[in-house]
Design a protein around this motif. Structure first.
Motif, PDB file in Angstrom:
ATOM      1  N   GLN A  33     -26.792  -5.007  58.634  1.00 14.65           N
ATOM      2  CA  GLN A  33     -26.314  -5.659  59.853  1.00 14.65           C
ATOM      3  C   GLN A  33     -25.077  -6.508  59.555  1.00 14.65           C
ATOM      4  OE1 GLN A  33     -30.009  -7.521  61.288  1.00 14.65           O
ATOM      5  NE2 GLN A  33     -30.075  -5.969  62.888  1.00 14.65           N
ATOM      6  N   LEU A  54     -26.527 -16.992  62.856  1.00 12.48           N
ATOM      7  CA  LEU A  54     -25.982 -16.236  61.733  1.00 12.48           C
ATOM      8  C   LEU A  54     -26.126 -17.011  60.424  1.00 12.48           C
ATOM      9  CD1 LEU A  54     -22.690 -14.894  63.377  1.00 12.48           C
ATOM     10  CD2 LEU A  54     -24.867 -13.692  63.089  1.00 12.48           C
ATOM     11  N   LYS A 111     -27.169  -8.193  65.162  1.00  7.53           N
ATOM     12  CA  LYS A 111     -28.427  -8.920  65.006  1.00  7.53           C
ATOM     13  C   LYS A 111     -29.230  -8.932  66.310  1.00  7.53           C
ATOM     14  CE  LYS A 111     -30.134 -13.408  63.356  1.00  7.53           C
ATOM     15  NZ  LYS A 111     -30.641 -12.961  62.050  1.00  7.53           N
ATOM     16  N   GLU A 112     -28.566  -9.223  67.408  1.00  6.97           N
ATOM     17  CA  GLU A 112     -29.247  -9.368  68.693  1.00  6.97           C
ATOM     18  C   GLU A 112     -29.752  -8.036  69.244  1.00  6.97           C
ATOM     19  OE1 GLU A 112     -29.202 -12.826  70.825  1.00  6.97           O
ATOM     20  OE2 GLU A 112     -29.746 -12.777  68.693  1.00  6.97           O
ATOM     21  N   ASN A 131     -30.446  -5.339  67.256  1.00  6.86           N
ATOM     22  CA  ASN A 131     -31.157  -4.629  66.197  1.00  6.86           C
ATOM     23  C   ASN A 131     -30.471  -3.313  65.845  1.00  6.86           C
ATOM     24  OD1 ASN A 131     -33.237  -4.530  64.278  1.00  6.86           O
ATOM     25  ND2 ASN A 131     -34.493  -3.225  65.598  1.00  6.86           N
ATOM     26  N   TYR A 177     -27.280  -1.397  63.243  1.00  4.09           N
ATOM     27  CA  TYR A 177     -26.821  -1.464  61.863  1.00  4.09           C
ATOM     28  C   TYR A 177     -25.496  -0.728  61.684  1.00  4.09           C
ATOM     29  CZ  TYR A 177     -31.674  -2.757  60.854  1.00  4.09           C
ATOM     30  OH  TYR A 177     -32.903  -3.378  60.830  1.00  4.09           O
ATOM     31  N   ASP A 230     -30.170  -7.139  56.175  1.00  2.00           N
ATOM     32  CA  ASP A 230     -29.874  -7.944  57.357  1.00  2.00           C
ATOM     33  C   ASP A 230     -28.459  -8.517  57.303  1.00  2.00           C
ATOM     34  OD1 ASP A 230     -29.901 -10.141  55.649  1.00  2.00           O
ATOM     35  OD2 ASP A 230     -31.853 -10.879  56.309  1.00  2.00           O
ATOM     36  N   ASP A 231     -28.147  -9.458  58.180  1.00  2.43           N
ATOM     37  CA  ASP A 231     -26.799 -10.017  58.286  1.00  2.43           C
ATOM     38  C   ASP A 231     -26.435 -10.937  57.133  1.00  2.43           C
ATOM     39  OD1 ASP A 231     -28.782 -11.731  59.214  1.00  2.43           O
ATOM     40  OD2 ASP A 231     -27.468 -12.746  60.627  1.00  2.43           O
ATOM     41  N   GLU A 253     -34.538  -6.078  53.990  1.00  2.00           N
ATOM     42  CA  GLU A 253     -35.512  -6.444  55.020  1.00  2.00           C
ATOM     43  C   GLU A 253     -36.928  -6.354  54.451  1.00  2.00           C
ATOM     44  OE1 GLU A 253     -34.904  -4.257  58.608  1.00  2.00           O
ATOM     45  OE2 GLU A 253     -33.048  -5.344  59.089  1.00  2.00           O
ATOM     46  N   LYS A 293     -29.852 -18.515  55.014  1.00  2.09           N
ATOM     47  CA  LYS A 293     -30.524 -18.534  56.321  1.00  2.09           C
ATOM     48  C   LYS A 293     -31.510 -19.694  56.473  1.00  2.09           C
ATOM     49  CE  LYS A 293     -32.196 -14.421  55.608  1.00  2.09           C
ATOM     50  NZ  LYS A 293     -32.934 -13.146  55.813  1.00  2.09           N
TER      51      LYS A 293
END
Length: 387
Positions: A153, A186, A207-208, A210, A212, A261-262, A267, A291
């Motif tokens: 992401q 983020l 992200k919002e 889902n 990639y 992920d971002d 994951e 994060k």
């Protein structure tokens, strides 16, 4: 979707860079078909003439179109405007002027576009292989699997493809949410990015929704990291090797494809799928603390940061990092803790040595030449002073 994407070059104030990119495009392989190429030049009172001349002098066997923006759009708006060309061409390969491309970049783009056709999970295809974590500013390496790609992401701006559907999905989302974007969702490193970055809202979009970006394990474009709107000083952080060839008959995307992920973190669901003895339910993967601002004090985190009350711990013998969890290597550097038990956000020297592996016995190879140069310089100055 067009099976023959147009090439869109985003240019501004670097005539030499544009010339280098166009040369690499001209020497690439296109079989018998030369796609349309569009060179969009953002307005610059100082450089518009020189940049336009490079574009006009560029010989192309296919259709060439030069767009001179009548006013300065800025990088973010310029990229958005160029992305909108997908409506006319069906699919595009976007290349900013500080890149060079592999001789097989176009064949790679065509092959991957057909591979992800009608896949709603993929929002973009990258020509660039990511090897640096932009959220934590450390090296990055993705797990290898039976797929020829991995999903992440993280948007790519160093050579990417979009179909009309992919781009319009982002544009519609951006139009609806532009005034209410919450960048605090983020990773820390991305939140601090300039508002001139189009990638920042695209991060949030991925992200919002889902979605990639599909990344290859080798690069078909390279970022030359030249000074520009978002780069103040040149370095080689994002330098990469270019694939000179590939066999597109072997390209596969399987259900077991690794997903990141971002924050460039694997994951948890993927770890669950490849690890039978550990339960990762409701566990965050955040090795470098990118994060933590979005994680509750009582929540569980896999981290490389110093911590107490470790529930599980592993060493750092394997790369990429998550492979140590899968193989349960012995050690204390990588641990599962509650967020409140993380002591501070500075990684240890042992972790640094793992990330940047220059052994101590190798130091002399660097020190001796420096010592010799210093001695020669001192002797030269002494002799010069005596004269």
């Amino acid at each position: 979707m067009s099976s023959r994407p147009a090439i869109v070059v985003v240019a501004y104030n670097r005539p030499e860079s544009l010339n280098r990119l166009l040369k690499s495009i001209s020497t690439a392989f296109y079989d018998t078909y030369y796609p349309d190429i569009i060179i969009s030049i953002d307005f610059s009172s100082e450089f518009i003439g020189a940049v336009s001349q490079v574009a006009e002098d560029f010989f192309w066997k296919g259709q060439k179109k030069i767009i001179k923006q009548p006013k300065n759009l800025g990088l973010k708006q310029h990229v958005l405007t160029c992305g909108d060309l997908t409506k006319h061409y069906g699919a595009i390969i976007m290349l900013e002027d500080d890149l060079i491309v592999s001789p097989k970049f176009y064949q790679f783009a065509v092959s991957t576009l057909s591979l992800i056709d009608n896949n709603p999970e993929v929002a973009q295809v990258s020509l660039y292989h990511a090897t640096f974590n932009e959220a934590a500013m450390v090296p990055f390496e993705a797990l290898k699997s039976s797929s020829d790609f991995f999903l992440m992401q993280v948007p790519c701006s160093w050579g990417q493809t979009w179909t009309q559907n992919q781009w319009e999905s982002f544009r519609n989302w951006y139009k609806e949410n532009e005034r209410s974007l919450d960048f605090n969702k983020l990773p820390d490193g991305i939140i601090k990015w300039s508002e001139n970055s189009w990638k920042k809202p695209y991060f949030l979009y991925l992200k919002e929704t889902n979605r990639y970006v599909l990344y290859p394990y080798v690069s078909f474009s390279m970022n030359m990291k030249e000074e520009g709107t978002n780069i103040s000083k040149r370095d080689h952080v994002f330098s990469n090797s270019l694939a000179l060839d590939f066999d597109d008959n072997l390209f596969v995307i399987k259900e077991s494809i690794p997903k990141y992920d971002d924050a460039f973190m694997i994951e948890p669901n993927y770890l669950v799928s490849v690890t039978t003895e550990l339960n990762f339910k409701d566990v965050h993967i955040d090795f470098f603390g990118s994060k933590l601002h979005a994680i509750g004090d009582e929540e569980l985190v896999f981290t490389l940061l110093p911590a107490k009350n470790k529930m599980i711990s592993f060493g750092l013998d394997l790369k990429p990092i998550e492979l140590n969890i899968i193989y349960k290597t012995e050690g204390e550097e990588l641990s599962l803790v509650r967020k409140k038990d993380i002591i501070h956000n500075q990684i240890s020297m042992k972790v640094m040595e793992y990330l940047y592996p220059i052994p101590k016995w190798y130091y002399s190879y660097f020190q001796e030449p420096l010592k010799e140069r210093l001695i020669k310089t001192i002797n030269f100055l002494i002799k010069k002073g005596l004269k």
